[in-house]
Design an enzyme around this catalytic site. Sequence first.
Site, PDB file in Angstrom:
ATOM      1  N   TYR A 139       1.083  -1.181   0.013  1.00 34.00           N
ATOM      2  CA  TYR A 139      -0.181  -0.005  -0.009  1.00 34.00           C
ATOM      3  C   TYR A 139       0.862   1.295   0.045  1.00 34.00           C
ATOM      4  O   TYR A 139       1.653   1.205   0.831  1.00 34.00           O
ATOM      5  CB  TYR A 139      -0.887   0.018   1.217  1.00 34.00           C
ATOM      6  CG  TYR A 139      -1.745   1.045   1.088  1.00 34.00           C
ATOM      7  CD1 TYR A 139      -3.093   0.828   0.620  1.00 34.00           C
ATOM      8  CD2 TYR A 139      -1.609   2.226   1.959  1.00 34.00           C
ATOM      9  CE1 TYR A 139      -4.048   1.792   0.477  1.00 34.00           C
ATOM     10  CE2 TYR A 139      -2.774   3.151   1.812  1.00 34.00           C
ATOM     11  CZ  TYR A 139      -3.771   3.180   1.320  1.00 34.00           C
ATOM     12  OH  TYR A 139      -4.665   4.289   1.276  1.00 34.00           O
ATOM     13  N   TYR A 161      -5.297   5.688  -7.418  1.00 33.18           N
ATOM     14  CA  TYR A 161      -5.577   5.549  -6.106  1.00 33.18           C
ATOM     15  C   TYR A 161      -6.998   4.751  -5.913  1.00 33.18           C
ATOM     16  O   TYR A 161      -8.074   5.576  -5.841  1.00 33.18           O
ATOM     17  CB  TYR A 161      -5.669   6.855  -5.334  1.00 33.18           C
ATOM     18  CG  TYR A 161      -5.799   6.643  -3.646  1.00 33.18           C
ATOM     19  CD1 TYR A 161      -4.823   5.668  -3.009  1.00 33.18           C
ATOM     20  CD2 TYR A 161      -6.935   7.116  -2.939  1.00 33.18           C
ATOM     21  CE1 TYR A 161      -5.161   5.650  -1.799  1.00 33.18           C
ATOM     22  CE2 TYR A 161      -7.095   6.976  -1.713  1.00 33.18           C
ATOM     23  CZ  TYR A 161      -6.106   6.387  -0.949  1.00 33.18           C
ATOM     24  OH  TYR A 161      -6.099   6.065   0.476  1.00 33.18           O
TER      25      TYR A 161
END
Lengths: 389, 137
Positions: A292, A342
């Site tokens: 991440y 994103y």
Amino acid sequence: MSKKRPSFLGNTAIAGVGYTEFSRQSGKSVLQLASDACVNAVIESGLELKDIDGVVSFSVLGDSVSSESVATALALPKQNYILNLNTGGQAPAYAVMLAAMAIEAGLAENILVFRALNGRSGKRIGGMTVAGEAAQFRDPIGYMGQPSFAAMWARRYMIETGATIEDIAAVPIAQRKFALLNERAIIQKPLTFENYLDSPMIADPFRKADCTTEVDGAVAVLVTSVKNARQLNYPPVIIEGAAYVCGPRSGLDMNDKLLWDDITTNYTNLLAQPLWESAGITPKEVDFAEFYDCFSSAVLFALEGLGFTGRGEAGAFVRAGETGLGGRLPVNTHGGLLCEGYIHGMNSVAEAVMQLQGRSGSRQVANANIGVVTSGNQADGSALILRRD
Amino acid sequence: MTQKQSTGITPEITPESEFWWEKISKHELHVQACHDCVKKWFPPVYRCPYCASKNWEWVKTSGQGKVFSWTVVHRAFDPAFAEDLPYTVLTVELEEGAKILGRLIPSDDRFSLKADMPVKATFYKVGDQTLLGFAKI
């Protein structure tokens, strides 16, 4: 530690993934994006919509649609498992875990896990003010925006470990190389250290190149039993290990981290032992990782937290090219959230699945057999260890 | 000051924080201290976040501490702060042990910021609202 291995591990799998186009302006509703990604995941897997009996998703600050609304839009006959998680980057791996647990428990058979947002043209959560018990101490002094919060951690990490701006810059520089091999990536420009220094400052030490690229789009994955998955179109990607952790004093709200003891280490340090034990493997056996990366420093934290490098050594590891194609641990093979965009880390789960199914084209990691995916950047987060069947 | 200033955001004060804000308006910096586990902390919580005890009290701090971390903000995440850019938010570790947030004052001192640099609480006003800052000692 002699904790029993969770029974869903080894028995559940991701059978397929579904994407929409990623763009800066989708011109579509979030429900449309969510539904399209879900349909794509179902078709690709080789199932039919009527086979789906569970939907799981997550959202932040009301930026998505409910799982029920997607079930409605897809005319799904009956749902036995629905979850709407109100969480951020810590969610993707955790959402897959929860779906896998429900399947192993016999509550449902085929569950879609999705993340959908108009993250660029709609609600841009990165810069939004987040309400909460501690917001009264942040907002009036202008301490707001996700880059600022992560920057506070990154600065202290640099102070304590001696990491340099070259170490931080190495992360976007490495990931841009992967992005050039990924037609889906929004950012498709090579990056040198000199270009990096020209990138506008956002919240020191982060420049624009250190921050995720906000996009519109959706990603869904289909979770089912290994037994079911073996009947479908692509090789099953087995959920071999998984863990979630929220450390002590994670704060009064999403952005309150004053009570966190050590902001130079995050949830990955706490997660490492349960994660590796859950799969019965060590970091040495991992072929690639999708970490991440809302901000570049998150990759350094994860490399150290999960034990791929020692403390303060992650920057040198990245600078040496070890996270690139052909390196010891290719990381963020889609270009990461920094470059692909994103979709809040759901796209990092999907990328791991694509790699393990051998479908990543020119960015394919050779002999990809085991991959790790992390979700989160600060006090809490989750991770999966995925294995090719 | 002739410099343009932010229009600001008013804090949403809670029952737990009322005392703290009242003291800030009098240029005093308080944190909570637990009688049972002897920890001190901020932000305000009804029970001690280290041992869950309700046996705590507010203590007045010296206002002195050292710079733990910082970020220099170059982008206005709220238009209220556009005039302030760039400005620096500090995490300060107070002498008494708790960590707290404040603006670096004056802003130009960001060029000489260093880890563990000694700082002292200072107070600034945006409209009628008194806010916490820190200045180099």
